[in-house]
Design a protein around this motif. Structure first.
Motif, PDB file in Angstrom:
ATOM      1  N   ILE A 171       3.405  -7.174   9.709  1.00 19.55           N
ATOM      2  CA  ILE A 171       3.992  -7.598   8.445  1.00 19.55           C
ATOM      3  C   ILE A 171       5.492  -7.373   8.534  1.00 19.55           C
ATOM      4  O   ILE A 171       5.947  -6.258   8.804  1.00 19.55           O
ATOM      5  CB  ILE A 171       3.426  -6.803   7.263  1.00 19.55           C
ATOM      6  N   PHE A 172       6.269  -8.435   8.341  1.00 19.90           N
ATOM      7  CA  PHE A 172       7.726  -8.319   8.321  1.00 19.90           C
ATOM      8  C   PHE A 172       8.182  -8.189   6.877  1.00 19.90           C
ATOM      9  O   PHE A 172       7.766  -8.961   6.005  1.00 19.90           O
ATOM     10  CB  PHE A 172       8.378  -9.544   8.956  1.00 19.90           C
ATOM     11  N   LEU A 173       9.028  -7.211   6.616  1.00 15.56           N
ATOM     12  CA  LEU A 173       9.552  -6.983   5.275  1.00 15.56           C
ATOM     13  C   LEU A 173      11.072  -6.924   5.306  1.00 15.56           C
ATOM     14  O   LEU A 173      11.657  -6.303   6.200  1.00 15.56           O
ATOM     15  CB  LEU A 173       9.036  -5.656   4.711  1.00 15.56           C
ATOM     16  N   MET A 174      11.696  -7.564   4.329  1.00 15.63           N
ATOM     17  CA  MET A 174      13.121  -7.351   4.070  1.00 15.63           C
ATOM     18  C   MET A 174      13.203  -6.850   2.631  1.00 15.63           C
ATOM     19  O   MET A 174      12.837  -7.568   1.688  1.00 15.63           O
ATOM     20  CB  MET A 174      13.935  -8.637   4.225  1.00 15.63           C
ATOM     21  N   LEU A 175      13.666  -5.605   2.478  1.00 14.79           N
ATOM     22  CA  LEU A 175      13.601  -4.944   1.183  1.00 14.79           C
ATOM     23  C   LEU A 175      14.965  -4.437   0.741  1.00 14.79           C
ATOM     24  O   LEU A 175      15.829  -4.131   1.568  1.00 14.79           O
ATOM     25  CB  LEU A 175      12.637  -3.745   1.258  1.00 14.79           C
ATOM     26  N   ALA A 176      15.131  -4.318  -0.573  1.00 12.19           N
ATOM     27  CA  ALA A 176      16.348  -3.731  -1.124  1.00 12.19           C
ATOM     28  C   ALA A 176      16.450  -2.280  -0.681  1.00 12.19           C
ATOM     29  O   ALA A 176      15.456  -1.552  -0.682  1.00 12.19           O
ATOM     30  CB  ALA A 176      16.324  -3.827  -2.645  1.00 12.19           C
ATOM     31  N   SER A 177      17.664  -1.854  -0.311  1.00 12.39           N
ATOM     32  CA  SER A 177      17.836  -0.493   0.209  1.00 12.39           C
ATOM     33  C   SER A 177      19.052   0.225  -0.359  1.00 12.39           C
ATOM     34  O   SER A 177      19.444   1.272   0.162  1.00 12.39           O
ATOM     35  CB  SER A 177      17.939  -0.521   1.739  1.00 12.39           C
ATOM     36  N   ALA A 178      19.674  -0.338  -1.389  1.00  8.55           N
ATOM     37  CA  ALA A 178      20.781   0.364  -2.042  1.00  8.55           C
ATOM     38  C   ALA A 178      20.227   1.579  -2.780  1.00  8.55           C
ATOM     39  O   ALA A 178      19.028   1.651  -3.069  1.00  8.55           O
ATOM     40  CB  ALA A 178      21.506  -0.568  -3.003  1.00  8.55           C
ATOM     41  N   SER A 179      21.080   2.537  -3.082  1.00 11.34           N
ATOM     42  CA  SER A 179      20.600   3.761  -3.735  1.00 11.34           C
ATOM     43  C   SER A 179      19.947   3.465  -5.088  1.00 11.34           C
ATOM     44  O   SER A 179      19.002   4.142  -5.495  1.00 11.34           O
ATOM     45  CB  SER A 179      21.761   4.737  -3.930  1.00 11.34           C
ATOM     46  N   ALA A 180      20.403   2.420  -5.763  1.00  7.70           N
ATOM     47  CA  ALA A 180      19.879   2.115  -7.097  1.00  7.70           C
ATOM     48  C   ALA A 180      18.536   1.398  -7.068  1.00  7.70           C
ATOM     49  O   ALA A 180      17.785   1.443  -8.053  1.00  7.70           O
ATOM     50  CB  ALA A 180      20.895   1.271  -7.864  1.00  7.70           C
ATOM     51  N   ASN A 181      18.221   0.720  -5.962  1.00 13.31           N
ATOM     52  CA  ASN A 181      16.967  -0.059  -5.921  1.00 13.31           C
ATOM     53  C   ASN A 181      16.194   0.151  -4.615  1.00 13.31           C
ATOM     54  O   ASN A 181      15.422  -0.716  -4.211  1.00 13.31           O
ATOM     55  CB  ASN A 181      17.249  -1.551  -6.134  1.00 13.31           C
ATOM     56  N   TYR A 182      16.411   1.295  -3.978  1.00 11.97           N
ATOM     57  CA  TYR A 182      15.773   1.562  -2.682  1.00 11.97           C
ATOM     58  C   TYR A 182      14.257   1.412  -2.786  1.00 11.97           C
ATOM     59  O   TYR A 182      13.613   2.025  -3.631  1.00 11.97           O
ATOM     60  CB  TYR A 182      16.123   2.971  -2.207  1.00 11.97           C
ATOM     61  N   THR A 183      13.707   0.558  -1.937  1.00 11.93           N
ATOM     62  CA  THR A 183      12.283   0.227  -1.971  1.00 11.93           C
ATOM     63  C   THR A 183      11.660   0.548  -0.617  1.00 11.93           C
ATOM     64  O   THR A 183      12.019  -0.048   0.393  1.00 11.93           O
ATOM     65  CB  THR A 183      12.081  -1.266  -2.309  1.00 11.93           C
ATOM     66  N   LYS A 184      10.725   1.479  -0.610  1.00 12.23           N
ATOM     67  CA  LYS A 184      10.108   1.910   0.637  1.00 12.23           C
ATOM     68  C   LYS A 184       9.100   0.880   1.136  1.00 12.23           C
ATOM     69  O   LYS A 184       8.334   0.313   0.336  1.00 12.23           O
ATOM     70  CB  LYS A 184       9.393   3.251   0.450  1.00 12.23           C
ATOM     71  N   PRO A 185       9.065   0.637   2.448  1.00 10.90           N
ATOM     72  CA  PRO A 185       8.052  -0.281   2.990  1.00 10.90           C
ATOM     73  C   PRO A 185       6.635   0.220   2.755  1.00 10.90           C
ATOM     74  O   PRO A 185       5.706  -0.578   2.589  1.00 10.90           O
ATOM     75  CB  PRO A 185       8.388  -0.344   4.483  1.00 10.90           C
ATOM     76  N   GLU A 186       6.458   1.551   2.706  1.00 12.83           N
ATOM     77  CA  GLU A 186       5.128   2.107   2.423  1.00 12.83           C
ATOM     78  C   GLU A 186       4.667   1.723   1.020  1.00 12.83           C
ATOM     79  O   GLU A 186       3.483   1.411   0.815  1.00 12.83           O
ATOM     80  CB  GLU A 186       5.142   3.640   2.541  1.00 12.83           C
ATOM     81  N   LEU A 187       5.600   1.741   0.068  1.00 18.90           N
ATOM     82  CA  LEU A 187       5.252   1.393  -1.308  1.00 18.90           C
ATOM     83  C   LEU A 187       4.796  -0.059  -1.400  1.00 18.90           C
ATOM     84  O   LEU A 187       3.780  -0.368  -2.046  1.00 18.90           O
ATOM     85  CB  LEU A 187       6.463   1.629  -2.219  1.00 18.90           C
ATOM     86  N   VAL A 188       5.518  -0.963  -0.748  1.00 20.56           N
ATOM     87  CA  VAL A 188       5.168  -2.383  -0.791  1.00 20.56           C
ATOM     88  C   VAL A 188       3.832  -2.630  -0.086  1.00 20.56           C
ATOM     89  O   VAL A 188       2.965  -3.356  -0.600  1.00 20.56           O
ATOM     90  CB  VAL A 188       6.274  -3.235  -0.144  1.00 20.56           C
ATOM     91  N   THR A 189       3.650  -2.023   1.076  1.00 22.21           N
ATOM     92  CA  THR A 189       2.409  -2.216   1.838  1.00 22.21           C
ATOM     93  C   THR A 189       1.206  -1.690   1.072  1.00 22.21           C
ATOM     94  O   THR A 189       0.184  -2.383   0.945  1.00 22.21           O
ATOM     95  CB  THR A 189       2.508  -1.507   3.212  1.00 22.21           C
ATOM     96  N   ASP A 190       1.308  -0.475   0.551  1.00 20.22           N
ATOM     97  CA  ASP A 190       0.183   0.114  -0.189  1.00 20.22           C
ATOM     98  C   ASP A 190      -0.110  -0.673  -1.464  1.00 20.22           C
ATOM     99  O   ASP A 190      -1.280  -0.843  -1.847  1.00 20.22           O
ATOM    100  CB  ASP A 190       0.485   1.572  -0.538  1.00 20.22           C
ATOM    101  N   THR A 191       0.948  -1.166  -2.117  1.00 20.83           N
ATOM    102  CA  THR A 191       0.760  -1.951  -3.344  1.00 20.83           C
ATOM    103  C   THR A 191       0.056  -3.275  -3.037  1.00 20.83           C
ATOM    104  O   THR A 191      -0.821  -3.723  -3.792  1.00 20.83           O
ATOM    105  CB  THR A 191       2.117  -2.212  -4.025  1.00 20.83           C
ATOM    106  N   PHE A 192       0.426  -3.899  -1.933  1.00 19.37           N
ATOM    107  CA  PHE A 192      -0.202  -5.154  -1.529  1.00 19.37           C
ATOM    108  C   PHE A 192      -1.703  -4.974  -1.302  1.00 19.37           C
ATOM    109  O   PHE A 192      -2.531  -5.745  -1.818  1.00 19.37           O
ATOM    110  CB  PHE A 192       0.468  -5.684  -0.260  1.00 19.37           C
ATOM    111  N   PHE A 193      -2.065  -3.954  -0.554  1.00 25.65           N
ATOM    112  CA  PHE A 193      -3.492  -3.755  -0.262  1.00 25.65           C
ATOM    113  C   PHE A 193      -4.265  -3.231  -1.473  1.00 25.65           C
ATOM    114  O   PHE A 193      -5.441  -3.538  -1.627  1.00 25.65           O
ATOM    115  CB  PHE A 193      -3.657  -2.855   0.960  1.00 25.65           C
ATOM    116  N   SER A 194      -3.581  -2.489  -2.330  1.00 23.72           N
ATOM    117  CA  SER A 194      -4.219  -2.075  -3.584  1.00 23.72           C
ATOM    118  C   SER A 194      -4.515  -3.296  -4.452  1.00 23.72           C
ATOM    119  O   SER A 194      -5.565  -3.375  -5.106  1.00 23.72           O
ATOM    120  CB  SER A 194      -3.306  -1.097  -4.323  1.00 23.72           C
ATOM    121  N   TRP A 195      -3.595  -4.257  -4.450  1.00 22.89           N
ATOM    122  CA  TRP A 195      -3.789  -5.525  -5.175  1.00 22.89           C
ATOM    123  C   TRP A 195      -5.003  -6.276  -4.636  1.00 22.89           C
ATOM    124  O   TRP A 195      -5.703  -6.971  -5.374  1.00 22.89           O
ATOM    125  CB  TRP A 195      -2.522  -6.354  -5.033  1.00 22.89           C
TER     126      TRP A 195
END
Length: 235
Positions: A171-195
């Motif tokens: 799975i290729f991810l390009m995610l926001a990484s600024a301090s205000a919107n930092y998004t972990k790849p683990e969060l996106v991956t776990d959320t996808f499979f939880s969905w």
């Protein structure tokens, strides 16, 4: 002279934490005999700052730190001298001269990052998931509970997922990484499979950071540029 160093971190050294990585580079810079600048005061320290701390256990092909030198050194020479001082698993890829001042500081420029998510052998879910990524992204909102230092709050992470696609078995991810919107790849991956109705076991997948970007565009139209590309070579 202010330079931006790009390096990779792979293999067992991925378990070395951020602070120890900083200490390691301080010693490597001394071994490389670079004319590094120090701060003033009673406890002088090397003037250096890392762009985006890497989580323990995560490999990377594109890490950065800025370093101030007291004199001009050709960037190829900096790369060669530093790389010769590296241990196995750490490789200095490039050095680039960058502008002085806070505006050019790597840490404040970070806006996005690329990642690969790859399942460990025998850990991939047996359900059909590879053709569901577009449906996941088609949602107007992707709400998750995000922990803060004091509490939890619900946020919409859909605006912070710039890309998500299948590349081979990864799975290729390009995610926001600024301090205000930092998004972990683990969060996106776990959320996808939880969905999808799947709860992944612990350590089901590995993560590799591929690159870190600044954003030279606007909120409406992003223009991502690697931190390396913001500097220039010096002969």
């Amino acid at each position: 002279m202010k330079v931006r160093i790009k390096f990779s971190k792979e293999g067992p050294v991925k378990f070395v934490g951020h602070l120890d990585t900083m200490r390691y580079f301080q010693k490597a810079i001394r071994r490389a005999n670079l004319p590094v600048a120090f701060s003033g005061g009673y406890s002088p320290h090397m003037i250096m700052s890392f762009a985006a701390p890497l989580g323990v256990g995560t490999e990377s092909l594109g890490e950065y730190f800025d370093l101030e030198l007291t004199e001009t050194v050709p960037t190829d020479e900096i790369t060669h001298r530093l790389d010769a001082a590296m241990v196995e698993g750490v490789h200095v890829i490039s050095a680039r001269q960058v502008e002085d001042g806070k505006a050019g500081k790597a840490m404040s420029l970070v806006a996005a990052a690329d990642y690969y998510v790859e399942f460990r052998p025998g850990k991939e879910p047996e359900i059909s998931w590879k053709d569901k990524i577009n449906d996941f992204l088609a949602q107007q909102e992707i709400k998750v509970m995000k922990k803060t230092k004091r509490s939890e709050k619900e946020i919409d992470i859909r605006p912070f997922i710039y890309k998500m696609e299948l590349q081979g078995d990864k799975i290729f991810l390009m995610l926001a990484s600024a301090s205000a919107n930092y998004t972990k790849p683990e969060l996106v991956t776990d959320t996808f499979f939880s969905w999808l109705g799947v709860e992944l076991p612990e350590f089901a997948y590995s993560i590799k950071r591929l690159e870190v970007y600044a954003d030279k565009g606007t909120e409406e139209e992003h223009k991502f540029v690697t931190l390396e590309a913001l500097g220039e070579e010096v002969e």
